[in-house]
Design a protein around this motif. Structure first.
Motif, PDB file in Angstrom:
ATOM      1  N   ILE A  31      54.923 -68.149 -18.579  1.00 36.97           N
ATOM      2  CA  ILE A  31      55.096 -69.237 -19.538  1.00 36.97           C
ATOM      3  C   ILE A  31      55.984 -68.739 -20.666  1.00 36.97           C
ATOM      4  N   GLN A  33      56.999 -69.591 -24.467  1.00 35.63           N
ATOM      5  CA  GLN A  33      56.586 -70.373 -25.637  1.00 35.63           C
ATOM      6  C   GLN A  33      57.512 -70.036 -26.800  1.00 35.63           C
ATOM      7  N   LEU A  43      57.734 -73.160 -17.613  1.00 31.31           N
ATOM      8  CA  LEU A  43      56.964 -72.274 -16.746  1.00 31.31           C
ATOM      9  C   LEU A  43      57.866 -71.901 -15.582  1.00 31.31           C
ATOM     10  N   ASP A  89      47.225 -62.397 -19.033  1.00 32.13           N
ATOM     11  CA  ASP A  89      45.905 -63.029 -19.143  1.00 32.13           C
ATOM     12  C   ASP A  89      44.798 -62.147 -18.549  1.00 32.13           C
ATOM     13  N   CYS A  90      43.579 -62.646 -18.585  1.00 35.24           N
ATOM     14  CA  CYS A  90      42.395 -61.852 -18.258  1.00 35.24           C
ATOM     15  C   CYS A  90      42.507 -61.158 -16.903  1.00 35.24           C
ATOM     16  N   LEU A  96      52.472 -64.662 -20.556  1.00 32.07           N
ATOM     17  CA  LEU A  96      52.888 -65.550 -21.645  1.00 32.07           C
ATOM     18  C   LEU A  96      53.897 -64.801 -22.491  1.00 32.07           C
ATOM     19  N   PHE A 114      58.892 -79.840 -20.880  1.00 36.31           N
ATOM     20  CA  PHE A 114      57.752 -80.774 -20.864  1.00 36.31           C
ATOM     21  C   PHE A 114      58.060 -81.979 -21.751  1.00 36.31           C
TER      22      PHE A 114
ATOM     23  N   ALA B  29      50.426 -75.690 -11.062  1.00 33.57           N
ATOM     24  CA  ALA B  29      50.002 -74.870 -12.200  1.00 33.57           C
ATOM     25  C   ALA B  29      49.757 -75.753 -13.411  1.00 33.57           C
ATOM     26  N   ILE B  31      48.828 -75.517 -17.583  1.00 35.82           N
ATOM     27  CA  ILE B  31      48.682 -74.740 -18.813  1.00 35.82           C
ATOM     28  C   ILE B  31      47.808 -75.540 -19.770  1.00 35.82           C
ATOM     29  N   GLN B  33      46.843 -75.783 -23.674  1.00 37.14           N
ATOM     30  CA  GLN B  33      47.268 -75.364 -25.003  1.00 37.14           C
ATOM     31  C   GLN B  33      46.364 -76.021 -26.035  1.00 37.14           C
ATOM     32  N   VAL B  40      48.380 -70.956 -26.625  1.00 31.06           N
ATOM     33  CA  VAL B  40      48.221 -71.152 -25.191  1.00 31.06           C
ATOM     34  C   VAL B  40      46.906 -70.493 -24.786  1.00 31.06           C
ATOM     35  N   LEU B  43      46.000 -70.441 -18.095  1.00 28.91           N
ATOM     36  CA  LEU B  43      46.767 -71.049 -17.002  1.00 28.91           C
ATOM     37  C   LEU B  43      45.844 -71.090 -15.792  1.00 28.91           C
ATOM     38  N   TRP B  45      44.852 -73.716 -11.965  1.00 28.59           N
ATOM     39  CA  TRP B  45      45.455 -74.473 -10.887  1.00 28.59           C
ATOM     40  C   TRP B  45      44.702 -75.767 -10.632  1.00 28.59           C
ATOM     41  N   LEU B  96      51.300 -79.420 -18.463  1.00 27.48           N
ATOM     42  CA  LEU B  96      50.903 -78.877 -19.763  1.00 27.48           C
ATOM     43  C   LEU B  96      49.903 -79.831 -20.392  1.00 27.48           C
ATOM     44  N   CYS B 113      42.799 -66.698 -22.901  1.00 26.52           N
ATOM     45  CA  CYS B 113      42.918 -65.637 -21.884  1.00 26.52           C
ATOM     46  C   CYS B 113      44.005 -64.601 -22.202  1.00 26.52           C
TER      47      CYS B 113
END
Lengths: 127, 127
Positions: A31, A33, A43, A89-90, A96, A114, B29, B31, B33, B40, B43, B45, B96, B113
């Protein structure tokens, strides 16, 4: 150069080692930003080579699934993305990036991708 | 109920019809926010069913790839995501959502995350 392999479960969530998890196609979602406005711009996807190039050069570099080639954002359009900070991320299967965007992030010429709001099951509203 | 099929190229970028493009696994995908802070959060699915449920109920609903089941965020944890606005990108293969997050978005208990910054090829710094 390759990245270290992902760990399992909680270990992956809490490690201080970068162990990106690529999918079965060797890709990870990234992503972008806007670092100033916080707007989510786009993305796209990276393979290991693109991710490594992004980290090394500070220029967002993706893998183009449609063209099947490395795609350093802005090389053709001039619309480069300078990476200010990069996060994972986790479970380390998403990236990101906070970026400084020159010009338009979207190939349509718009600032970000978007630009349409979903208003119900089948209707989009341009913003 | 199914979604309309994607169009090609520029038509897909400029249509006012919602024609989400699911990948070969039937997923798109999404996202999330934070609608207030712009952070953010995560992410994840969605399959067509999850996307439809998200639109109809205003509650973010995903497809869990690991569990292989629909996953309405917050049903177990209480950490629900109310969808304030939902956007789709140019070629309609990413979503998004601007959400009102109750509690933690991340399963680790953190707000979001992306709590580790990538500092070089193999080092993460917790934020």
């Amino acid at each position: 150069m390759t990245f270290a392999s992902p760990l399992k479960g909680k270990e992956q969530d809490e490690t201080a080692a970068f162990r990106p998890r690529f999918d079965s196609n060797g890709l990870i979602a990234a992503i972008a930003q806007d670092a100033e406005t916080g707007d989510v711009l786009m993305l796209a996807w990276m393979n290991a080579e693109a991710l490594q190039a992004t980290i090394e050069t500070g220029r967002a570099t993706y893998w183009s699934r449609s063209r099947g080639e490395l795609w350093r954002k802005g090389d053709t359009s001039g619309h480069i993305q300078e990476v200010v900070e990069l996060y994972v991320d986790c479970d380390q299967d998403a990236i990101l990036m906070k970026v400084r965007q020159t010009g338009a992030a979207c190939h349509t010429g718009r600032k970000g991708c978007f630009y349409r709001r979903v208003d119900g099951q089948d209707k989009l509203t341009f913003q």
